[in-house]
Enzyme design. Structure first.
Site, mmCIF file in Angstrom:
data_model
loop_
_atom_site.group_PDB
_atom_site.id
_atom_site.type_symbol
_atom_site.label_atom_id
_atom_site.label_comp_id
_atom_site.label_asym_id
_atom_site.label_seq_id
_atom_site.Cartn_x
_atom_site.Cartn_y
_atom_site.Cartn_z
ATOM 1 N N LYS A 145 -13.472 -4.098 2.499
ATOM 2 C CA LYS A 145 -14.361 -2.952 2.279
ATOM 3 C C LYS A 145 -15.833 -3.311 2.529
ATOM 4 C CE LYS A 145 -11.475 -0.442 -0.984
ATOM 5 N NZ LYS A 145 -11.377 0.244 -2.264
ATOM 6 N N SER A 184 0.824 -1.221 0.000
ATOM 7 C CA SER A 184 0.000 0.000 0.000
ATOM 8 C C SER A 184 0.855 1.267 0.000
ATOM 9 C CB SER A 184 -0.907 0.024 1.235
ATOM 10 O OG SER A 184 -1.546 1.279 1.309
ATOM 11 N N LEU A 185 0.492 2.208 -0.837
ATOM 12 C CA LEU A 185 1.220 3.480 -0.902
ATOM 13 C C LEU A 185 0.526 4.569 -0.081
ATOM 14 C CD1 LEU A 185 2.206 3.461 -4.676
ATOM 15 C CD2 LEU A 185 3.719 3.159 -2.713
ATOM 16 N N GLY A 194 -14.333 -6.197 -6.073
ATOM 17 C CA GLY A 194 -14.519 -5.343 -4.900
ATOM 18 C C GLY A 194 -14.742 -3.874 -5.206
ATOM 19 N N GLY A 202 -5.147 4.336 -12.983
ATOM 20 C CA GLY A 202 -5.891 4.597 -11.747
ATOM 21 C C GLY A 202 -5.200 5.503 -10.744
ATOM 22 N N LYS A 220 -21.749 -12.785 -10.791
ATOM 23 C CA LYS A 220 -21.392 -11.621 -9.966
ATOM 24 C C LYS A 220 -21.845 -10.318 -10.636
ATOM 25 C CE LYS A 220 -17.152 -11.803 -7.963
ATOM 26 N NZ LYS A 220 -15.724 -12.265 -7.936
ATOM 27 N N THR A 247 -8.987 -1.282 2.916
ATOM 28 C CA THR A 247 -8.814 -1.733 1.542
ATOM 29 C C THR A 247 -9.110 -3.227 1.438
ATOM 30 O OG1 THR A 247 -7.350 -1.633 -0.378
ATOM 31 C CG2 THR A 247 -6.268 -2.014 1.748
ATOM 32 N N ARG A 267 -15.969 -12.283 -15.798
ATOM 33 C CA ARG A 267 -15.663 -13.697 -16.080
ATOM 34 C C ARG A 267 -16.705 -14.596 -15.403
ATOM 35 N NH1 ARG A 267 -10.127 -15.936 -13.684
ATOM 36 N NH2 ARG A 267 -11.199 -15.226 -11.807
ATOM 37 N N GLY A 316 -15.458 -6.406 -15.320
ATOM 38 C CA GLY A 316 -15.191 -6.851 -13.956
ATOM 39 C C GLY A 316 -16.384 -6.643 -13.044
HETATM 40 P P1 ATR Z 1 -10.723 -7.673 -5.255
HETATM 41 O O1 ATR Z 1 -11.992 -7.269 -4.623
HETATM 42 O O2 ATR Z 1 -9.647 -8.033 -4.295
HETATM 43 O O3 ATR Z 1 -10.289 -6.741 -6.344
HETATM 44 P P2 ATR Z 1 -12.180 -9.670 -6.500
HETATM 45 O O4 ATR Z 1 -13.384 -9.216 -5.780
HETATM 46 O O5 ATR Z 1 -11.894 -11.122 -6.586
HETATM 47 O O6 ATR Z 1 -10.913 -9.054 -5.910
HETATM 48 O O7 ATR Z 1 -12.237 -9.023 -7.980
HETATM 49 C C1 ATR Z 1 -11.311 -9.238 -8.937
HETATM 50 C C2 ATR Z 1 -11.960 -9.013 -10.293
HETATM 51 O O8 ATR Z 1 -11.011 -9.399 -11.302
HETATM 52 C C3 ATR Z 1 -13.183 -9.877 -10.550
HETATM 53 O O9 ATR Z 1 -14.017 -9.230 -11.457
HETATM 54 C C4 ATR Z 1 -12.553 -11.132 -11.155
HETATM 55 O O10 ATR Z 1 -13.411 -11.924 -11.927
HETATM 56 P P3 ATR Z 1 -14.211 -13.129 -11.237
HETATM 57 O O11 ATR Z 1 -15.353 -12.505 -10.513
HETATM 58 O O12 ATR Z 1 -14.632 -13.992 -12.363
HETATM 59 O O13 ATR Z 1 -13.234 -13.810 -10.317
HETATM 60 C C5 ATR Z 1 -11.532 -10.485 -12.055
HETATM 61 N N1 ATR Z 1 -10.442 -11.376 -12.426
HETATM 62 C C6 ATR Z 1 -9.393 -11.756 -11.672
HETATM 63 N N2 ATR Z 1 -8.575 -12.570 -12.381
HETATM 64 C C7 ATR Z 1 -9.124 -12.724 -13.614
HETATM 65 C C8 ATR Z 1 -8.769 -13.427 -14.795
HETATM 66 N N3 ATR Z 1 -7.655 -14.142 -14.867
HETATM 67 N N4 ATR Z 1 -9.574 -13.337 -15.876
HETATM 68 C C9 ATR Z 1 -10.699 -12.586 -15.817
HETATM 69 N N5 ATR Z 1 -11.099 -11.889 -14.737
HETATM 70 C C10 ATR Z 1 -10.328 -11.958 -13.648
#
Ligand code: ATR
Length: 279
Positions: A66, A14-15, A129, A248, A156, A62, A152, A126
């Site tokens: 969250k 974390s920065l 979180g 970002g 969700k 973070t 993916r 995506g």
């Molecule tokens: P965080 O809240 O820590 O950012 P997260 O809630 O797991 O982590 O969200 C990560 C996002 O990146 C999700 O949309 C995840 O897709 P899934 O819901 O299908 O897991 C996406 N993501 C992570 N790795 C991925 C990959 N290799 N290909 C496609 N989507 C990916």
């Protein structure tokens, strides 16, 4: 000493401490210190109690807490009750209030580049979180015309749509504003395409969407919430096509700026020096 924390797990990278401690020094808060702390879910209740007891003055939350921290706070503004995503804790009138400065930070990052949300078509990739805050920005703060959402794990994205469909009326938006697309499916050409996934954090990772049609829409903005690396493959490809790009970093800076202001009443400086701290 006024103590501030950023909590998460992992937290080593974390920065936020670098940024806030720079601002404390710059704005002469010599009795304030900001540290990072790796915590477990079981520690969240105690952290909130420590804010109540004035042992800690303010906290940033973070990933992955969250959402979880929401269950321990005393109150939250309307938009946070909706997203249940909290990134800033503040003590107000003896209560610990949970705010989310990501939403506003995201909005400012676009506005300072003269980009307005109104009547724009956006494509959000995506559903992790941070995605609820981005969706909230587009709906609550801006009024986007159309929002495509693709994740993916499709369920969700559907879950998010279900929550936000209920709110569209409140913000005078059409019922069918949010549309789910299959993973890697093409959307119609949009004004803003935003990566909210973690794909790209590692240098060789790449999203496999076909964005070649954007050769004919150079003014489209490709925004990646990732800022380290500075240019993900998603942004590199967009730059090569001649599209606009943004990472970002400014969203991160603005969410921190807004938290600092809530804690201290001071609007901390955002200048070249502070921007360089994040490189
Ligand atoms: P965080 O809240 O820590 O950012 P997260 O809630 O797991 O982590 O969200 C990560 C996002 O990146 C999700 O949309 C995840 O897709 P899934 O819901 O299908 O897991 C996406 N993501 C992570 N790795 C991925 C990959 N290799 N290909 C496609 N989507 C990916």
């Amino acid at each position: 000493m006024n103590k501030y924390l950023v909590i998460g797990n992992p937290i080593a990278h974390s920065l936020s401490p670098v940024l806030h401690n720079y601002w404390f020094k710059k704005h002469s808060f010599l009795d304030s210190i900001y540290e990072k702390k790796e915590v477990e879910k079981k520690d969240l209740k105690k952290i909130v109690e420590q804010i109540k007891n004035d042992e800690i003055k303010g906290v940033n939350v973070t990933v992955p807490f969250k959402r979880e921290i929401f269950d321990f706070i005393d109150s939250a503004p309307h938009e946070v009750q909706f997203t249940k995503s909290v990134n800033t804790l503040v003590k107000e009138n003896n209560k610990v209030v949970g705010y989310n400065t990501d939403q506003e930070g995201f909005k400012i990052s676009l506005e300072e580049n003269d980009w307005n949300f109104k009547n724009k078509k956006v494509f959000i990739i995506g559903a992790g979180g941070v995605t609820p805050s981005i969706l909230s920005s587009f709906i609550r703060l801006g009024g986007a015309e159309k929002i495509y959402l693709s994740n993916r794990t499709r369920s969700k994205a559907e879950e998010l749509k279900k929550i936000w469909d209920k709110a569209l009326g409140i913000y005078q938006m059409k019922k069918d504003t949010i549309e789910i697309l299959d993973w890697e499916e093409k959307s119609e050409l949009c004004d803003l395409i935003i990566n909210t996934t973690s794909v790209g954090l590692k240098k060789d990772e790449k999203l496999n969407f076909d964005f070649s049609d954007y050769n004919n829409k150079k003014e489209a903005l490709f925004y990646d919430l990732i800022y380290n690396p500075k240019e993900t493959n998603f942004l590199k490809d967009a730059r090569k096509r001649g599209n606009k790009t943004m990472n970002g970093k400014m969203m991160f800076l603005w969410q921190a700026h807004l938290a600092f202001k809530m804690w201290t009443g001071v609007s901390p400086i955002i200048d070249e020096e502070v921007i360089k701290l994040l490189d």
